[in-house]
Design a protein around this motif. Structure first.
Motif, PDB file in Angstrom:
ATOM      1  N   SER A   1      -2.285   6.496  -4.695  1.00  0.00           N
ATOM      2  CA  SER A   1      -1.989   4.914  -4.099  1.00  0.00           C
ATOM      3  C   SER A   1      -0.771   4.374  -4.776  1.00  0.00           C
ATOM      4  CB  SER A   1      -3.164   4.137  -4.458  1.00  0.00           C
ATOM      5  OG  SER A   1      -4.487   4.964  -4.089  1.00  0.00           O
TER       6      SER A   1
ATOM      7  N   VAL B   1      -7.643  -6.254  -3.527  1.00  0.00           N
ATOM      8  CA  VAL B   1      -7.919  -5.278  -2.614  1.00  0.00           C
ATOM      9  C   VAL B   1      -9.248  -4.863  -2.607  1.00  0.00           C
ATOM     10  CG1 VAL B   1      -7.320  -2.942  -2.203  1.00  0.00           C
ATOM     11  CG2 VAL B   1      -5.526  -4.346  -2.931  1.00  0.00           C
TER      12      VAL B   1
ATOM     13  N   SER C   1      -3.306  -0.647  -7.482  1.00  0.00           N
ATOM     14  CA  SER C   1      -4.836  -0.639  -7.806  1.00  0.00           C
ATOM     15  C   SER C   1      -5.625  -1.509  -6.987  1.00  0.00           C
ATOM     16  CB  SER C   1      -4.928  -0.879  -9.244  1.00  0.00           C
ATOM     17  OG  SER C   1      -4.829  -2.212  -9.499  1.00  0.00           O
ATOM     18  N   GLU C   2      -6.920  -1.262  -7.007  1.00  0.00           N
ATOM     19  CA  GLU C   2      -7.820  -2.000  -6.240  1.00  0.00           C
ATOM     20  C   GLU C   2      -7.809  -3.506  -6.809  1.00  0.00           C
ATOM     21  OE1 GLU C   2     -11.555   0.270  -6.157  1.00  0.00           O
ATOM     22  OE2 GLU C   2     -11.262  -0.004  -3.869  1.00  0.00           O
TER      23      GLU C   2
ATOM     24  N   TYR D   1      -3.332   2.015  -0.282  1.00  0.00           N
ATOM     25  CA  TYR D   1      -4.365   2.152  -1.259  1.00  0.00           C
ATOM     26  C   TYR D   1      -5.150   3.555  -0.690  1.00  0.00           C
ATOM     27  CZ  TYR D   1      -2.739  -2.240  -2.783  1.00  0.00           C
ATOM     28  OH  TYR D   1      -1.976  -3.059  -3.220  1.00  0.00           O
TER      29      TYR D   1
ATOM     30  N   GLY E   1       0.898  -1.150   0.033  1.00  0.00           N
ATOM     31  CA  GLY E   1      -0.082  -0.017   0.081  1.00  0.00           C
ATOM     32  C   GLY E   1       0.908   1.292   0.064  1.00  0.00           C
TER      33      GLY E   1
ATOM     34  N   PHE F   1     -11.871   5.861  -4.262  1.00  0.00           N
ATOM     35  CA  PHE F   1     -10.446   5.442  -4.788  1.00  0.00           C
ATOM     36  C   PHE F   1     -10.027   6.393  -5.429  1.00  0.00           C
ATOM     37  CE2 PHE F   1      -7.108   2.695  -6.714  1.00  0.00           C
ATOM     38  CZ  PHE F   1      -6.454   2.419  -5.536  1.00  0.00           C
TER      39      PHE F   1
END
Ligand SMILES: *[C@@H]1O[C@H](CO)[C@@H](O)[C@H](O)[C@H]1NC(C)=O
Ligand SMILES: *[C@@H]1O[C@H](CO)[C@@H](O)[C@H](O)[C@H]1NC(C)=O
Ligand SMILES: *[C@@H]1O[C@H](CO)[C@@H](O)[C@H](O)[C@H]1NC(C)=O
Ligand SMILES: *[C@@H]1O[C@H](CO)[C@@H](O)[C@H](O)[C@H]1NC(C)=O
Ligand SMILES: *[C@@H]1O[C@H](CO)[C@@H](O)[C@H](O)[C@H]1NC(C)=O
Ligand SMILES: *[C@@H]1O[C@H](CO)[C@@H](O)[C@H](O)[C@H]1NC(C)=O
Ligand SMILES: *[C@@H]1O[C@H](CO)[C@@H](O)[C@H](O)[C@H]1NC(C)=O
Length: 475
Positions: A126, A176, A129-130, A92, A90, A121
């Motif tokens: 970040s 994530v 990525s998610e 994030y 992270g 987001f």
């Protein structure tokens, strides 16, 4: 189980601390040379005519939630009794939005409201990525193993069978996005089908599931309009004047404010107390030192070393036990029996054996401690950084369809930091206001140094511009 409890289970993480890391005071700053006290009093209370009201209602300054995960690097070895090894992944980063809804003024000097929150987001802020995959302890499986401990043998056997049939493992590899906002878990679906009342959870499971577009419960707080002495203090939360999660009256008390503003006119003996619905408890930060933020004088408040101490090290915390080593708080009763613990990131300020038991942890006060810088005259936060970690206690994998022998350990899952970015916002909207001290208007002096004063334009009170509030400072 009501809808409310389901919600609270599904959002296992202590997502938001209840401390509003939103640097409210940095929005607009004015100095009034006279009548300071009365003006401050008039403008920090919760009242639609107060200057701080629209800011209180809708937080105008952007603030961010940064989430870090502890990826498990050696799941197979852990299941054979090896020492866990983790790597931080992270941040994030999510932009957090909050505004108060259902604001009702009661006729006894209190106001009731809910605080709505949502998250967005922020890829650019970040690291990753998610859709990144991360290997984490499987909270449902490890939690179920713990909850099964005292259940009948027949149920244990069924669970074992279910786990192995569904391929549920002690560690999971998920994105994530799934970990945060939820995924469909076959185990949950199965249990709900055959034991509809067992789990306080329907549908998706995730650390922050249902936190997006949710609210903090109903707070009833004192407005300070008629009686200044209890300004901002919480009267009730969800209709309760104390909670019942813990084993002592002292620990169950709802103390302090809702975590966004405090009584004005602080001195170094003041403390910041607030009730955190997510941690199911009140907390108290203590004064550390005076400072300056963007030219504004502040008091820094920090967590006392005893915040998460266990009952043997700090007896007032006994009601939060059963405990393990000092420095991590058992939050199981407020997470429906899941074996979860709350602490500072990397087990900062905790018994060093906790960090030593897991390779890859490096507690560092610079990086992992939390603080709030508050403007002492108004009790409004100027700058803050709130950081907390959630961990899971893993004791045994017996009964979850896996072989091997795990060493009991407190495994960190994730930590998050909430940060208010007030500096730029303050610089952007700094203004002065012109007026006389008699009427509604004030005769201010620019607060943030002569350079900014020269650039500032006068505005009339109250409110001047939508979303911008005037604050009265003195130093
Ligand atoms: C908020 O108020 C509205 C209108 O008064 C009501 O319909 C709604 O149920 C309330 N919401 C909550 C969460 O209390
Ligand atoms: C004030 O009124 C509200 C709404 O009727 C009530 O919930 C609360 O308990 C009252 N508080 C006090 C201190 O009287
Ligand atoms: C939260 O909900 C809003 C509105 O439904 C949505 O736009 C946003 O993407 C959601 N945030 C996350 C992180 O899922
Ligand atoms: C996790 O799953 C993804 C996608 O299936 C895969 O690319 C990745 O290698 C897996 N990670 C581990 C450590 O197994
Ligand atoms: C609440 O305040 C009381 C009195 O100051 C104190 O004894 C108690 O420990 C506090 N409780 C919590 C949970 O902070
Ligand atoms: C945490 O608290 C719960 C509820 O009081 C208790 O059942 C559990 O044993 C405690 N966990 C540990 C590891 O002490
Ligand atoms: C409390 O913490 C201390 C220091 O970490 C530890 O020695 C003690 O065993 C802990 N107490 C309990 C009940 O676990």
């Amino acid at each position: 189980m009501g809808g409310r409890s389901r919600t609270r289970w599904a959002a296992v993480a202590l997502g938001v601390t209840g401390l509003l890391c939103a640097v409210l005071g940095a929005v607009m700053i004015v100095v009034v040379p006279s009548l300071i006290r009365q003006q401050v009093l008039k403008n920090v209370r919760i009242d639609p005519s107060s200057l701080s009201f629209s800011m209180w209602k809708e937080i105008p300054v952007p603030f961010y939630l940064s989430v870090y995960f502890f990826e498990v690097l050696n799941p197979e070895e852990i299941l054979k009794g090896g020492k866990p090894e983790v790597q931080e992944r992270g941040p994030y980063v999510y932009r957090e939005f909050r505004h108060k809804i259902n604001i009702t003024f009661n006729n006894n000097d209190t106001v009731s409201f809910r605080e709505h929150r949502s998250f967005q987001f922020q890829p650019a802020k970040s690291q990753g990525s998610e859709s990144d995959y991360i290997v984490l302890p499987n909270i449902l499986v490890l939690g179920a193993a713990m909850m099964m401990e005292n259940r009948p043998m027949s149920l244990k056997l069924m669970m074992t069978l279910a786990f192995s049939t569904l391929g549920e493992r002690a560690f999971m590899n998920r994105t994530v996005g799934e970990i945060m906002w939820g995924y469909d878990d076959p185990l949950v679906n199965l249990i709900n089908k055959y034991f509809p009342d067992m789990l306080p959870l329907k549908g998706k499971f995730g650390l922050f599931a249902e936190m997006n577009n949710s609210d903090s419960g109903v707070f009833t707080v004192f407005t300070g309009v008629k009686d200044f002495s209890r300004i901002h203090l919480v009267d009730k939360w969800n209709g309760l004047s104390k909670v019942n999660f813990w084993h002592s009256d002292q620990c169950n008390m709802i103390n302090g404010t809702s975590g966004q503003m405090w009584a004005p006119f602080m001195n170094p003996e003041s403390s910041l107390e607030f009730y955190s619905p997510e941690a199911c408890r009140s907390m108290k930060l203590i004064y550390q030192e005076p400072g300056m933020f963007e030219g504004i004088p502040t008091y820094r408040f920090v967590a006392p070393k005893t915040l998460f101490a266990n009952g043997s090290v700090y007896p007032p915390n006994e009601g939060f036990c059963p405990c393990l080593e000092s420095g991590i708080q058992n939050v199981s009763t407020c997470r429906f029996g899941a074996p979860l613990f709350l602490s500072h990131p990397h087990f900062l300020n905790a018994d060093p054996v906790l960090a030593e038991a897991v390779a890859g942890l490096h507690p560092d006060p610079e990086e992992h401690s939390l603080f709030l810088d508050v403007h002492p005259v108004t009790g409004i936060p100027m700058n803050c950084s709130v950081k907390l970690q959630l961990s899971i206690y893993v004791k045994s994998i017996k009964g979850i369809g896996q072989t091997g022998k795990i060493q009991p350990v407190v495994l960190p899952l994730m930590w998050f930091g909430e940060r208010g970015h007030g500096g730029q916002a303050a610089a952007d909207v700094l203004h002065t206001a012109g007026a006389d001290a008699q009427g509604d208007a004030l005769r201010p002096v620019c607060a943030a140094g002569p350079g900014r004063c020269a650039a500032a334009r006068p505005h009339h009170l109250p409110g001047a511009e939508p979303g911008q509030m005037l604050f009265i400072l003195e130093w």
